[in-house]
Motif scaffolding. Sequence first.
Motif, mmCIF file in Angstrom:
data_model
loop_
_atom_site.group_PDB
_atom_site.id
_atom_site.type_symbol
_atom_site.label_atom_id
_atom_site.label_comp_id
_atom_site.label_asym_id
_atom_site.label_seq_id
_atom_site.Cartn_x
_atom_site.Cartn_y
_atom_site.Cartn_z
ATOM 1 N N LEU A 147 0.807 -1.218 0.000
ATOM 2 C CA LEU A 147 0.000 0.000 0.000
ATOM 3 C C LEU A 147 0.844 1.274 0.000
ATOM 4 O O LEU A 147 0.321 2.350 -0.308
ATOM 5 C CB LEU A 147 -0.932 0.012 1.223
ATOM 6 C CG LEU A 147 -2.037 -1.050 1.218
ATOM 7 C CD1 LEU A 147 -2.904 -0.908 2.459
ATOM 8 C CD2 LEU A 147 -2.888 -0.942 -0.030
ATOM 9 N N ILE A 178 -2.948 7.699 0.224
ATOM 10 C CA ILE A 178 -4.050 6.875 0.699
ATOM 11 C C ILE A 178 -3.565 5.586 1.347
ATOM 12 O O ILE A 178 -4.144 5.098 2.325
ATOM 13 C CB ILE A 178 -5.010 6.570 -0.466
ATOM 14 C CG1 ILE A 178 -5.621 7.871 -0.998
ATOM 15 C CG2 ILE A 178 -6.120 5.624 -0.041
ATOM 16 C CD1 ILE A 178 -6.527 7.685 -2.179
ATOM 17 N N VAL A 188 -4.867 3.809 4.987
ATOM 18 C CA VAL A 188 -5.564 2.525 5.018
ATOM 19 C C VAL A 188 -4.833 1.544 5.923
ATOM 20 O O VAL A 188 -5.449 0.825 6.737
ATOM 21 C CB VAL A 188 -5.695 1.964 3.588
ATOM 22 C CG1 VAL A 188 -6.264 0.556 3.613
ATOM 23 C CG2 VAL A 188 -6.582 2.870 2.746
ATOM 24 N N THR A 189 -3.512 1.499 5.832
ATOM 25 C CA THR A 189 -2.726 0.596 6.678
ATOM 26 C C THR A 189 -2.896 0.940 8.150
ATOM 27 O O THR A 189 -3.102 0.053 9.000
ATOM 28 C CB THR A 189 -1.254 0.668 6.293
ATOM 29 O OG1 THR A 189 -1.103 0.372 4.900
ATOM 30 C CG2 THR A 189 -0.433 -0.321 7.095
ATOM 31 N N ALA A 196 -6.634 0.067 9.397
ATOM 32 C CA ALA A 196 -6.906 -1.368 9.505
ATOM 33 C C ALA A 196 -6.108 -2.013 10.635
ATOM 34 O O ALA A 196 -6.626 -2.831 11.400
ATOM 35 C CB ALA A 196 -6.590 -2.058 8.176
#
Length: 391
Positions: A283, A289, A293-294, A297
């Motif tokens: 990612l 982005i 996201v990492t 999550a």
Amino acid sequence: MTEETIADDPVVAEPDVTDFPEPERFLLHMPVDVRNMSLVLLAILVSLFVLQWARVVLIPIMLSVLFSYAFSPLVNWMETRRVPRWLSSAVLLLGILGAMVSGAYQLRLEAAQLIEALPAAAQKLGQALRSGSGKSNSALETVQKAAAQIEQATRESAAVTGPNRGATRVVIEAPRFNIKDYLWTGTIGLLALLGQIAVVVFLTYFLMLSGDTFRRKLVKLAGPSLSKKKITLQALHEIAGQIQRYLQVQLLTSLLVGVLTAVALMLLGLDNAAVWGVVACVLNLIPYIGSLVTAAASALVAFLQFGSINMAMAVGGTSIVIHTLVGNLLTPWLTSRASRLSPVAVFMGLLAWGWLWGVWGLLLGIPILMIVKSVCDRVEDLKPIGEFLGS
């Protein structure tokens, strides 16, 4: 003429000290052809439509071009060792695909556990937030109670007056789950993905196999003039060099982010830290982005494992810190050597390509801007665009 005559004369008046002469205005005369501007605007709109409409074809082509630029130095090096290009290209692509499949197979169990844990983590986080908000009487709770009372009063009044005669109650039933439709849709999506991967692999192989064939053809098509051929060759060399250096920078920084993330989360005690390292590595290729996201999550899974918001914030904050340090210290220094793009132009370009092609646009936006700038710097009429994109 006496002083009295001058004072009584209506023609001669005293000058107004407040009336200053207006300064001369400097106007920049620029010929603006409305017809040409309209044609340029129409050409831009048509280009955007074509890029959006043909993205299914253009995205695999751009990915293949990037991969061919990235792997061509290895193929050229093996060719100097008298290894045929067809053999070295095939061995290289098969080795990369084999490594990806083997890595995915080794991490399949951890990835499956991680995917199964995400819904439970989201549910547990929602319960924690609801329980935390239930301890204090907030304005939202007051509004909800008032709405509930109003709804109850409405139901009571409707029960007294009775239902409307002649009205038909319509009940909408949700469609039943059909496993055949689900499997059919998933199979079509999987086959489409495998087909696109096959197209990218074969096109990359043919591009690496061709070597400098297309470059020589472009130089030949540049015209009979030696100066035009020289400019075309310089632009092609610059494009190849910039894209190769950019891909090397992205690969190095992504690997570094993946290793640091795996080690840091392992020290924090998070399960499946190796999987999170791979996720962070992949990612990180998506600008802006991927890091968010990492972090989100991993924080969600950390809350499920530890049951503490503080630990979730620690895990998410660690991921953000690693991406920030590598992204703001190492990556700009290395990227400045790979390209001469302005950060503002890069950000605007990523927004535009992300709008056109989604995630693939974020991945391909910077290399496309490099190609555009290299071409515009060597075309007289397009030099203003190259100057705008430059740093």
